[in-house]
Design a protein around this motif. Structure first.
Motif, PDB file in Angstrom:
ATOM      1  N   GLN A 100       0.822  -1.206   0.000  1.00  0.00           N
ATOM      2  CA  GLN A 100       0.000   0.000   0.000  1.00  0.00           C
ATOM      3  C   GLN A 100       0.857   1.259   0.000  1.00  0.00           C
ATOM      4  O   GLN A 100       0.582   2.210  -0.742  1.00  0.00           O
ATOM      5  CB  GLN A 100      -0.939  -0.011   1.205  1.00  0.00           C
ATOM      6  N   LEU A 101       1.903   1.284   0.812  1.00  0.00           N
ATOM      7  CA  LEU A 101       2.772   2.462   0.856  1.00  0.00           C
ATOM      8  C   LEU A 101       3.463   2.681  -0.484  1.00  0.00           C
ATOM      9  O   LEU A 101       3.631   3.823  -0.926  1.00  0.00           O
ATOM     10  CB  LEU A 101       3.808   2.311   1.970  1.00  0.00           C
ATOM     11  N   TYR A 128       2.323   1.780  -3.492  1.00  0.00           N
ATOM     12  CA  TYR A 128       1.372   2.235  -4.496  1.00  0.00           C
ATOM     13  C   TYR A 128       0.773   3.598  -4.168  1.00  0.00           C
ATOM     14  O   TYR A 128       0.220   4.253  -5.051  1.00  0.00           O
ATOM     15  CB  TYR A 128       0.270   1.194  -4.694  1.00  0.00           C
ATOM     16  N   LEU A 129       0.881   4.039  -2.930  1.00  0.00           N
ATOM     17  CA  LEU A 129       0.449   5.399  -2.607  1.00  0.00           C
ATOM     18  C   LEU A 129       1.308   6.425  -3.333  1.00  0.00           C
ATOM     19  O   LEU A 129       0.878   7.555  -3.569  1.00  0.00           O
ATOM     20  CB  LEU A 129       0.523   5.633  -1.096  1.00  0.00           C
ATOM     21  N   CYS A 130       2.511   6.024  -3.706  1.00  0.00           N
ATOM     22  CA  CYS A 130       3.403   6.909  -4.457  1.00  0.00           C
ATOM     23  C   CYS A 130       3.309   6.665  -5.960  1.00  0.00           C
ATOM     24  O   CYS A 130       3.419   7.603  -6.750  1.00  0.00           O
ATOM     25  CB  CYS A 130       4.845   6.703  -3.999  1.00  0.00           C
ATOM     26  N   PRO A 161      -1.836   5.659  -6.531  1.00  0.00           N
ATOM     27  CA  PRO A 161      -2.661   5.677  -5.313  1.00  0.00           C
ATOM     28  C   PRO A 161      -4.091   5.181  -5.516  1.00  0.00           C
ATOM     29  O   PRO A 161      -4.703   4.675  -4.574  1.00  0.00           O
ATOM     30  CB  PRO A 161      -2.641   7.150  -4.897  1.00  0.00           C
ATOM     31  N   VAL A 171      -4.793   1.620  -4.406  1.00  0.00           N
ATOM     32  CA  VAL A 171      -4.963   1.351  -2.977  1.00  0.00           C
ATOM     33  C   VAL A 171      -6.440   1.412  -2.605  1.00  0.00           C
ATOM     34  O   VAL A 171      -6.939   0.593  -1.824  1.00  0.00           O
ATOM     35  CB  VAL A 171      -4.152   2.356  -2.140  1.00  0.00           C
ATOM     36  N   TYR A 172      -7.154   2.371  -3.188  1.00  0.00           N
ATOM     37  CA  TYR A 172      -8.556   2.557  -2.818  1.00  0.00           C
ATOM     38  C   TYR A 172      -9.488   1.555  -3.489  1.00  0.00           C
ATOM     39  O   TYR A 172     -10.661   1.469  -3.137  1.00  0.00           O
ATOM     40  CB  TYR A 172      -8.988   3.990  -3.132  1.00  0.00           C
ATOM     41  N   ASN A 176      -3.022   7.797   4.331  1.00  0.00           N
ATOM     42  CA  ASN A 176      -2.604   7.564   2.948  1.00  0.00           C
ATOM     43  C   ASN A 176      -2.047   8.834   2.306  1.00  0.00           C
ATOM     44  O   ASN A 176      -1.096   8.782   1.524  1.00  0.00           O
ATOM     45  CB  ASN A 176      -3.785   7.045   2.134  1.00  0.00           C
ATOM     46  N   ALA A 177      -2.649   9.972   2.632  1.00  0.00           N
ATOM     47  CA  ALA A 177      -2.192  11.235   2.052  1.00  0.00           C
ATOM     48  C   ALA A 177      -0.899  11.719   2.705  1.00  0.00           C
ATOM     49  O   ALA A 177      -0.119  12.458   2.087  1.00  0.00           O
ATOM     50  CB  ALA A 177      -3.282  12.298   2.200  1.00  0.00           C
ATOM     51  N   GLY A 209      -4.438  13.495  -2.157  1.00  0.00           N
ATOM     52  CA  GLY A 209      -4.681  12.228  -1.471  1.00  0.00           C
ATOM     53  C   GLY A 209      -5.998  12.229  -0.718  1.00  0.00           C
ATOM     54  O   GLY A 209      -6.718  11.222  -0.705  1.00  0.00           O
ATOM     55  N   GLY A 269      -9.196   9.718  -1.544  1.00  0.00           N
ATOM     56  CA  GLY A 269      -9.797   8.877  -0.516  1.00  0.00           C
ATOM     57  C   GLY A 269     -11.300   9.031  -0.424  1.00  0.00           C
ATOM     58  O   GLY A 269     -12.034   8.047  -0.289  1.00  0.00           O
TER      59      GLY A 269
END
Length: 255
Positions: free
Chosen positions: A48-49, A51-53, A56, A59-60, A162-163, A207, A211
């Motif tokens: 998750q971390l 793919y947040l970069c 993103p 992740v959702y 996440n943001a 972010g 979300g």
């Protein structure tokens, strides 16, 4: 109003059946499981971390699966919290070396980064997100039950988490490595330093938008991108000579 609100503003002290909710149940499940290391999925948290970069939105996509299987939009695995705590601790040690802090000062800085920068600011941010989303963004035509058509406070904190990670990479790590550049007294270095802050806070705002836009019962989530306009305007004005990096670090580290 409790600092950790329940699922919906319409039910501050009771669950859907009308039964009073205990104080322990007001604390998000993710925080109540912080001591259960053997149950944490660190592999998923690393994914998750990452793919947040990189992507993103991916992740959702898991939010829908989580809602179907566990009947909650918010994550219940605190592994990502542990990784963020560790990341902030490493950043604090690195900044302490740069500023020649003693071991005690380094620990104090780590606690400030974790407790103030991430948790306290996160609690305030999540409360604002939770309140604004439930009051302004919930679709009036939704025919779902209250739990399915309202933003959970725990999910709002997830969104903050996440943001926060891309902002962490930009302002806690990238800025650290670029200190020899951004501290120089010329306009190009001012541009680089100020752009770091623009990028960090723009990533955070985007972010938050991602979300909440992932929830199917919210509308007009584009409103959440509105802070980008004053942010960019402030950035342009700062290029006239206001060195954001120097002022922020002087206020943060006192030197």
């Amino acid at each position: 109003m409790a600092i950790l609100p329940l699922t919906s503003p319409s039910y501050p002290n009771h669950n859907i059946s009308g039964t009073p909710v205990s104080v322990s149940n007001r604390v998000p499940l993710m925080f109540r499981r912080l001591h259960r290391f053997h149950q944490m999925d660190f592999e998923l948290a690393f994914w998750q971390l990452s793919y947040l970069c990189l992507a993103p939105k991916r992740v959702y996509r898991n939010v829908y699966y989580h809602k179907q299987t566990k009947n909650t939009w918010a994550r219940d695995d605190p592994a990502i919290l542990i990784l963020l705590f560790a990341s902030l601790f490493v950043a604090a040690i690195a900044w302490s070396i740069v500023y020649s802090y003693s071991p005690l000062q380094a620990v104090r800085l780590a606690l400030l980064m974790i407790l103030r920068d991430y948790l306290l600011v996160g609690a305030l941010s999540a409360t604002l997100i939770w309140f604004f989303a439930n009051r302004v963004l919930v679709s009036p035509s939704s025919h779902s039950s209250p739990t399915d058509s309202s933003v959970e406070w725990a999910y709002a904190f997830d969104v903050h988490t996440n943001a926060f990670f891309p902002l962490y990479l930009t302002l806690y790590l990238a800025q650290l490595f670029l200190l020899p550049v951004v501290f120089k007294d010329n306009w190009v270095c001012l541009l680089i330093g100020n752009t770091l802050y623009l990028a960090g806070f723009a990533q955070y705002i985007y972010g938050i938008y991602l979300g909440l836009s992932a929830l199917p019962f919210l509308i007009r989530s584009e409103i959440l991108l509105a802070p980008l306009l004053p942010l960019f305007a402030s950035y342009v004005v700062s290029l006239l000579g206001f060195h954001v990096t120097k002022h922020v670090l002087k206020a943060y580290f006192g030197s």
